[in-house]
Scaffold this active site. Structure first.
Site, short mmCIF file in Angstrom:
data_model
loop_
_atom_site.label_atom_id
_atom_site.label_comp_id
_atom_site.label_asym_id
_atom_site.label_seq_id
_atom_site.Cartn_x
_atom_site.Cartn_y
_atom_site.Cartn_z
N PHE A 117 76.16 -16.02 -37.77
CA PHE A 117 76.81 -15.59 -36.54
C PHE A 117 77.14 -16.81 -35.70
CE2 PHE A 117 77.58 -11.58 -34.27
CZ PHE A 117 77.50 -10.68 -35.32
N GLN A 266 81.48 -12.64 -20.67
CA GLN A 266 81.85 -13.06 -22.02
C GLN A 266 83.09 -12.30 -22.49
OE1 GLN A 266 79.30 -12.32 -25.78
NE2 GLN A 266 79.38 -14.53 -25.43
N HIS A 268 84.93 -11.56 -25.82
CA HIS A 268 84.73 -11.67 -27.26
C HIS A 268 86.07 -12.01 -27.90
CE1 HIS A 268 83.74 -10.74 -31.38
NE2 HIS A 268 82.48 -10.51 -31.05
N LEU A 278 86.23 -3.62 -30.41
CA LEU A 278 85.65 -4.83 -31.00
C LEU A 278 85.70 -4.86 -32.52
CD1 LEU A 278 84.06 -7.32 -29.88
CD2 LEU A 278 82.07 -6.24 -30.88
N GLU A 281 81.84 -10.25 -34.78
CA GLU A 281 81.78 -11.61 -35.32
C GLU A 281 81.26 -11.61 -36.75
OE1 GLU A 281 80.54 -13.97 -32.00
OE2 GLU A 281 79.17 -14.99 -33.35
N ARG A 312 81.40 -17.92 -28.74
CA ARG A 312 82.52 -17.06 -28.36
C ARG A 312 83.42 -17.64 -27.29
NH1 ARG A 312 79.00 -11.47 -28.57
NH2 ARG A 312 78.91 -11.44 -30.84
N HIS A 379 83.60 -8.36 -22.80
CA HIS A 379 82.60 -7.85 -23.73
C HIS A 379 81.21 -7.74 -23.15
CE1 HIS A 379 80.80 -7.06 -27.60
NE2 HIS A 379 80.07 -8.16 -27.56
N ARG A 434 76.67 -16.08 -23.90
CA ARG A 434 75.66 -15.52 -24.82
C ARG A 434 76.04 -15.79 -26.26
NH1 ARG A 434 75.26 -10.57 -27.81
NH2 ARG A 434 77.14 -9.67 -26.90
C1 LIG Z 1 81.15 -3.13 -29.29
C2 LIG Z 1 79.92 -3.95 -29.03
C3 LIG Z 1 79.27 -4.58 -30.08
C4 LIG Z 1 78.11 -5.33 -29.85
N1 LIG Z 1 77.48 -5.92 -30.91
C5 LIG Z 1 76.32 -6.60 -30.68
C6 LIG Z 1 75.59 -7.17 -31.77
O1 LIG Z 1 75.97 -7.06 -32.94
N2 LIG Z 1 74.46 -7.85 -31.48
C7 LIG Z 1 73.99 -8.00 -30.21
O2 LIG Z 1 72.96 -8.63 -30.02
N3 LIG Z 1 74.66 -7.44 -29.16
C8 LIG Z 1 75.80 -6.74 -29.38
N4 LIG Z 1 76.45 -6.18 -28.32
C9 LIG Z 1 75.84 -6.22 -26.98
C10 LIG Z 1 74.70 -5.22 -26.92
O3 LIG Z 1 75.01 -4.09 -27.70
C11 LIG Z 1 74.42 -4.74 -25.50
O4 LIG Z 1 74.32 -5.83 -24.63
C12 LIG Z 1 73.10 -3.97 -25.45
O5 LIG Z 1 73.09 -2.97 -26.45
C13 LIG Z 1 72.87 -3.36 -24.08
O6 LIG Z 1 71.76 -2.50 -24.15
P1 LIG Z 1 71.17 -1.86 -22.82
O7 LIG Z 1 70.01 -1.05 -23.24
O8 LIG Z 1 70.97 -2.91 -21.81
O9 LIG Z 1 72.35 -0.92 -22.29
P2 LIG Z 1 73.09 0.36 -22.94
O10 LIG Z 1 72.82 0.52 -24.38
O11 LIG Z 1 74.51 0.26 -22.49
O12 LIG Z 1 72.39 1.57 -22.22
C14 LIG Z 1 72.58 1.85 -20.86
C15 LIG Z 1 71.88 3.14 -20.52
O13 LIG Z 1 71.90 3.33 -19.13
C16 LIG Z 1 72.25 4.67 -18.84
N5 LIG Z 1 72.85 4.68 -17.50
C17 LIG Z 1 73.81 3.87 -17.00
N6 LIG Z 1 74.07 4.19 -15.73
C18 LIG Z 1 73.25 5.22 -15.41
C19 LIG Z 1 73.06 5.99 -14.25
N7 LIG Z 1 73.76 5.80 -13.13
N8 LIG Z 1 72.14 6.98 -14.29
C20 LIG Z 1 71.42 7.23 -15.42
N9 LIG Z 1 71.58 6.52 -16.55
C21 LIG Z 1 72.48 5.53 -16.54
C22 LIG Z 1 73.17 5.09 -19.96
O14 LIG Z 1 73.16 6.48 -20.11
C23 LIG Z 1 72.51 4.38 -21.14
O15 LIG Z 1 71.49 5.20 -21.66
C24 LIG Z 1 77.62 -5.45 -28.55
C25 LIG Z 1 78.29 -4.83 -27.49
C26 LIG Z 1 79.43 -4.10 -27.72
C27 LIG Z 1 80.13 -3.48 -26.57
#
Ligand SMILES: Cc1cc2nc3c(=O)[nH]c(=O)nc-3n(C[C@H](O)[C@H](O)[C@H](O)COP(=O)(O)OP(=O)(O)OC[C@H]3O[C@@H](n4cnc5c(N)ncnc54)[C@H](O)[C@@H]3O)c2cc1C
Length: 635
Positions: A117, A266, A268, A278, A281, A312, A379, A434
């Protein structure tokens, strides 16, 4: 009628970070998870490529190389103690996921397989290294399913499709006007007539809207964990789903808590051109190559050693530059190609099934035989709610003179009982940029730490939290006012104008002029926001009403991003100022803490700014150094 719930720990968000926090907290304390999406629909499920850990399953690797890459990848704005925690706890966190049942891809001898990666190297940049553990190109999906199943097994209590609308901190519901905050507990204790402020110093709450019924709920807890994900929807072209509106960051801002490093977004490199969806990578990790309109594999001109696997920020600027200089592809020369046609079909099918299907579905392109049009897409939010290594939310810096500093650094003022983790937080492992696969890792490493710390704090309190319906009454009044407002500007129009402004003036390339224009436009949109109206006046399943609330967060966050970007007159990582193209360690080797200052008021709408003119204060926060001296960032 507002329903009241009492827990030790309330976690807002059920993505990777929230559910990992819940797994830890729920084994120790009475824990609830509130989530606006059904847990397995959280955006972590969209993560494709992998999760980083120096397991060394495929080739030699070392935790220290991972630490170095993370710090260098973040253009030296990474807190080095946080990077050391992330990388040293990574192997254990990934093996723990495996033991929970996550179906990782395997090496022929049965170990977790690993792929290359961007920015992950062996021997401090000598060559790319295979460090990303993965489950095809559905790694996040598998993490989410695995965590959810384990949460269900552990009987975590979920409140699904509940939108957190308000964060009640002791005495802080309506924000502090000075950006410094008042001591937790005082105002609340005074309001409730408690004699002993200290004993009641940690009574927090979340007011939430239940989509299915339209009812408001008040969750009281000694510890609250914000894990609400990123804010990619500030931009129009983004890989982020509609739900990523930065709610936790918005709630924190409104409570007088600053956001850290918001200028660093970031982009992407490989979003599907024109759409932003997306293409991981992982495609380049498996051997995919970026080409311009002459078919040239142009990355050799920007990162001679690791080419397409450069970090990135570098690849995104390279693509934007190829397009600017007329070497873009297609009728308008406004994208480049991602070419995987030379990869065996069985490799594409086994390792990149989803993203190649995206190209077929959304662009009608067959990746076996045709290169895929791609362009950078917003991203990831590197910045967020500032936290300590245990997820405790930092409200500000304790004023100090040189003699009272700890290890040469200012002390932080935290908010007792408030925690944050995942993309909504900034523990500062990503700095200015990142590295791919470090974010899923952040969710599980720091989700666990925040969950543990939240439970420990809640259980250390002498009394359970105690809030009354009166605490939620102002939120109910504001929601009613918004729902019943007479005709006004349409939410979709204001949101679209905001996103277009950010795409145009605050994306991959920025200048004083573009940022100034963006700031002025956002101020005007803030003005319009005060008069937005919803057409759906019903109580039940009123998603339009929730979009109106989310728009308030987006406006606040966009303004913080632009203000912090204006203030940082240098280029570093994902923040590239064409008028200041070099990194300037002398003047800008510091984090930014951005406060939104607004007059405290009960009236107005769901935005920190209840006045039309928003004042912003930016405070410097030191970068934690632990031996890695900033160097020129070449690859
Ligand atoms: C397309 C894509 C591909 C990616 N690929 C990778 C990868 O291969 N490797 C890597 O390391 N990272 C990757 N990332 C980044 C990574 O996926 C995210 O940064 C990470 O999953 C975020 O996790 P989180 O738990 O912080 O938030 P999220 O998974 O976004 O969860 C947020 C939670 O908060 C809740 N929420 C939000 N607002 C409220 C509210 N007002 N009230 C109640 N609940 C709320 C939502 O319901 C959800 O459950 C990728 C990102 C994207 C967009």
């Amino acid at each position: 009628m507002i329903e009241i719930h009492n827990f030790d720990v309330v976690i807002v968000g059920a993505g990777g970070a929230g559910m990992r926090a819940a797994l830890s907290a729920s084994t120790q304390a009475h824990t609830a998870v509130i989530t606006k999406l059904y847990p397995t629909r959280s955006h972590t499920g969209a993560a494709q490529g992998g999760i980083a850990a120096a397991l060394g399953n495929v080739e030699e690797d070392a935790v220290e190389w991972h630490t170095f890459d993370t710090i260098k990848g973040g253009d030296y704005l990474v807190d080095q103690d946080a990077a050391a925690v992330l990388t040293s706890e990574a192997p254990g966190a990934v093996i723990e996921l495996e033991h929970m049942g996550l179906p990782f891809n395997r090496t022929p001898d049965g170990h977790i397989d690993q792929r290359k990666f961007g920015g992950h190297t062996r021997e401090h940049g000598a060559a790319p290294v295979q460090r990303a553990a993965y489950a095809a190109d559905r790694t996040g999906h598998q993490i989410l399913q695995t965590l959810f199943q384990n949460c269900v097994k552990n009987e975590v209590e979920f409140f699904n499709e509940f939108y957190a609308l308000e964060l009640i901190l002791d005495g802080a519901r309506h924000g502090y006007a000075d950006g410094q905050g008042a001591p937790a507990g005082q105002a609340h204790a005074a309001r409730h007539g408690y004699a002993d402020e200290q004993a009641h110093a940690a009574r927090h709450g979340i007011v939430a809207y239940e989509l299915a019924t339209g009812k408001l709920h008040l969750f009281a807890a000694n510890s609250i964990v914000l894990a609400t994900g990123g804010a990619g929807r500030v931009f129009k072209t983004t890989s982020n789903a509609h739900c990523l509106t930065g709610d936790g960051m918005g709630l924190a801002l409104r409570a007088g808590i600053p956001l850290e490093d918001m200028e660093f977004v970031q982009f992407h490199p490989t979003g599907l051109a024109g759409l932003g969806i997306l293409l991981s990578e992982a495609a380049r990790g498996e051997g995919g190559i970026l080409r311009n309109n002459t078919g040239e594999a142009f990355m050799v001109n920007y990162a001679p050693k690791i080419k397409d696997l450069a970090p990135r920020d570098i690849v995104s600027r390279a693509i934007a530059n190829e397009v600017r200089e007329g070497r873009g592809c297609g009728p308008n020369r406004d994208y480049v190609y991602l070419d995987v046609t030379h990869l065996p079909r069985d490799v594409i099918d086994a390792k990149l099934p989803d993203i190649t299907q995206f190209a077929r579905t959304y662009l009608g392109v067959e990746p076996y035989t045709e290169p895929v049009p791609t362009y950078p897409t917003a991203h990831f939010t590197m910045g967020g709610i500032p936290t300590t290594l245990n997820g405790e939310v930092i409200r500000g810096l304790v004023p100090s003179d040189e003699n009272s500093r700890v290890n040469g650094l200012s002390e932080y003022q935290t908010v007792p009982g408030l925690f944050a983790c995942g993309e909504t937080a900034c523990v500062s492992v990503h700095g200015a940029n990142r590295l791919g696969t470090n974010s899923l890792l952040e969710t599980v490493v720091f989700g666990k730490r925040a969950g543990d710390a939240a439970a420990a704090f809640a259980l250390s309190q002498p009394l359970p939290a105690r809030l009354t319906r009166d605490d939620a009454a102002p939120t109910a009044a504001r929601l009613d006012e918004l729902r019943n407002r007479p005709r006004g500007a349409r939410i979709a129009s204001v949101r679209r104008a905001l996103q277009e402004t950010m795409d145009q003036d605050a994306a991959v390339f920025r200048t004083e002029e573009t940022l100034h224009r963006a700031y002025a436009n956002i101020s005007e949109l803030r003005h319009q926001y005060r008069a937005v109206a919803v057409e759906d006046r019903s109580l039940i399943y009123n998603t339009e009403l929730m979009e109106a609330v989310e728009l308030g967060y987006l406006i606040d966050i966009a303004q913080c991003m632009v203000a912090a970007a204006k203030a940082r007159q240098e280029s570093r990582g994902g923040h590239f100022r064409e008028d200041y193209p070099n990194r300037d360690d002398k003047n800008f080797m510091h984090h930014s803490l951005t406060y939104l200052l607004s007059p405290a008021s009960d009236s107005g709408n769901f935005s920190a700014n209840r006045a039309t003119q928003q004042q912003i204060q930016i405070v410097k926060k030191e970068v934690v150094m632990q031996g890695y001296e900033p160097m020129e960032r070449v690859y």
